[in-house]
Design a protein around this motif. Structure first.
Motif, PDB file in Angstrom:
ATOM      1  N   ARG A 136       2.444  16.253  -0.670  1.00 44.76           N
ATOM      2  CA  ARG A 136       1.121  15.788  -0.240  1.00 44.76           C
ATOM      3  C   ARG A 136       1.051  14.304   0.123  1.00 44.76           C
ATOM      4  O   ARG A 136       0.036  13.855   0.653  1.00 44.76           O
ATOM      5  N   VAL A 137       2.100  13.539  -0.138  1.00 44.27           N
ATOM      6  CA  VAL A 137       2.052  12.086   0.088  1.00 44.27           C
ATOM      7  C   VAL A 137       3.100  11.665   1.107  1.00 44.27           C
ATOM      8  O   VAL A 137       4.259  12.102   1.033  1.00 44.27           O
ATOM      9  N   ILE A 138       2.683  10.820   2.046  1.00 47.43           N
ATOM     10  CA  ILE A 138       3.615  10.173   2.963  1.00 47.43           C
ATOM     11  C   ILE A 138       3.317   8.680   2.940  1.00 47.43           C
ATOM     12  O   ILE A 138       2.159   8.257   2.996  1.00 47.43           O
ATOM     13  N   TYR A 139       4.383   7.901   2.834  1.00 49.68           N
ATOM     14  CA  TYR A 139       4.237   6.471   2.576  1.00 49.68           C
ATOM     15  C   TYR A 139       5.248   5.684   3.403  1.00 49.68           C
ATOM     16  O   TYR A 139       6.433   6.011   3.428  1.00 49.68           O
ATOM     17  N   GLU A 218       5.622  14.791  -3.608  1.00 43.79           N
ATOM     18  CA  GLU A 218       4.576  15.715  -4.028  1.00 43.79           C
ATOM     19  C   GLU A 218       3.339  14.971  -4.507  1.00 43.79           C
ATOM     20  O   GLU A 218       2.222  15.485  -4.402  1.00 43.79           O
ATOM     21  N   ASN A 219       3.517  13.763  -5.050  1.00 38.37           N
ATOM     22  CA  ASN A 219       2.394  12.989  -5.578  1.00 38.37           C
ATOM     23  C   ASN A 219       2.689  11.508  -5.397  1.00 38.37           C
ATOM     24  O   ASN A 219       3.757  11.117  -4.909  1.00 38.37           O
ATOM     25  N   PHE A 220       1.733  10.678  -5.801  1.00 41.57           N
ATOM     26  CA  PHE A 220       1.871   9.235  -5.596  1.00 41.57           C
ATOM     27  C   PHE A 220       3.050   8.661  -6.384  1.00 41.57           C
ATOM     28  O   PHE A 220       3.803   7.829  -5.874  1.00 41.57           O
ATOM     29  N   ASP A 221       3.223   9.079  -7.629  1.00 40.59           N
ATOM     30  CA  ASP A 221       4.315   8.553  -8.448  1.00 40.59           C
ATOM     31  C   ASP A 221       5.670   8.890  -7.842  1.00 40.59           C
ATOM     32  O   ASP A 221       6.583   8.053  -7.821  1.00 40.59           O
ATOM     33  N   GLU A 222       5.803  10.123  -7.355  1.00 44.72           N
ATOM     34  CA  GLU A 222       7.085  10.547  -6.794  1.00 44.72           C
ATOM     35  C   GLU A 222       7.420   9.768  -5.528  1.00 44.72           C
ATOM     36  O   GLU A 222       8.555   9.315  -5.341  1.00 44.72           O
ATOM     37  N   ALA A 223       6.449   9.600  -4.647  1.00 39.66           N
ATOM     38  CA  ALA A 223       6.697   8.881  -3.398  1.00 39.66           C
ATOM     39  C   ALA A 223       7.008   7.409  -3.663  1.00 39.66           C
ATOM     40  O   ALA A 223       7.976   6.857  -3.116  1.00 39.66           O
ATOM     41  N   PHE A 224       6.199   6.766  -4.516  1.00 35.47           N
ATOM     42  CA  PHE A 224       6.438   5.356  -4.828  1.00 35.47           C
ATOM     43  C   PHE A 224       7.777   5.183  -5.534  1.00 35.47           C
ATOM     44  O   PHE A 224       8.549   4.274  -5.222  1.00 35.47           O
TER      45      PHE A 224
END
Length: 272
Positions: A136-139, A218-224
């Motif tokens: 769900r997250v792209i950064y 999948e989430n903010f923590d994983e992407a960061f």
């Protein structure tokens, strides 16, 4: 409930704060997007306005039809997101054809979503399909050491991956698929969106030569955490090179032993 107190907006804000402190977002550099869960939209729906002006995305994303996204605004500074979210980020809705978007909250003083929206949405569509909706997250950010390495390493997936894997024992456990490399391209258009989407079929990390990094999670923590890990590996690599280069390193057999014990599937062709 104040929409700004919604959990998904708070998570979004926290990432922008942490990333700015890392030094990855000079001026208005970088962007972030989140594909909002239906149940999350329900909790804030009374705060959203009806779609009015529909704007062309620039790419076709039919599998994202009717979905909502939380995105940073173009020209906005990451450091200002936490100070005034409603002026620096937006919730957008995709139309039924997956061709246009409309702002339904945020950017209260005008503006548009990130100029990298075509790349974000194109890759959201792909990752939604590949992960059965989990991603769900792209950064995208401008981490200094990763960019520096694009000036000295061959712009090849295998070379970049192997160099970064060797920088710390747990790196291949965090990004076992490796990293893809996009040659320099003008940002914000269909060409870089297509090139990145091609790499995202195999990777969760793309290095944009002389520009920055693009990750999914999948989430903010994983992407960061993924970007943080890759950038730390790049920092170690820069320091090792500044001290005269490697005198010893982690071997291919070491990696195979690591993969066995941690039960991760490392790309075999990157171990040769």
């Amino acid at each position: 409930m104040d929409i700004k107190n919604a959990g998904f907006i708070q998570g979004f804000i926290r990432l922008t704060e942490d990333a700015f402190r890392k030094g990855w977002h000079e001026r208005n550099g970088g962007n972030l997007s989140y594909r909002i869960r239906p149940e999350e939209i329900e909790t804030v729906k009374t705060e959203l306005k009806a779609p009015e002006e529909w704007v062309s995305i620039g790419v076709s994303v039919p599998k994202l039809a009717d979905e909502y996204f939380l995105v940073t605004g173009t020209g906005r500074y990451m450091r200002n997101v936490s100070l005034c979210p409603e002026d620096n980020i937006a919730i957008i809705k995709i139309d039924k054809a997956g061709e246009k978007y409309s702002i339904v909250w945020g950017l209260v003083h005008g503006g548009r979503p990130t100029s990298e929206l075509p790349t974000h949405l194109s890759n959201h569509e792909l990752k939604k399909e590949l992960t059965h909706g989990k991603n769900r997250v792209i950064y995208h950010a401008h981490p200094t050491n990763t960019i520096a390495l694009t000036f000295v390493l061959p712009l090849e997936d295998k070379v970049f991956t192997r160099e970064l894997w060797e920088m710390a024992t747990e790196d291949p456990v965090i990004f076992p698929r490796g990293v893809g490399v996009v040659p320099w391209m003008v940002p914000g258009g269909k060409a870089i969106a297509d090139a990145t989407r091609k790499l995202m079929r195999e990777y969760d990390v793309a290095v944009w030569a002389h520009h920055g990094m693009f990750v999914t999670g999948e989430n903010f923590d994983e992407a960061f955490g993924l970007m943080d890990t890759v950038e730390k590996a790049a920092e170690i690599c820069v320091k090792v090179r500044s001290m005269g280069g490697k005198k010893q390193t982690i071997t291919s057999q070491n990696f195979k032993d690591l993969a066995r014990d941690f039960q991760v599937d490392l790309r075999e062709e990157f171990l040769d």
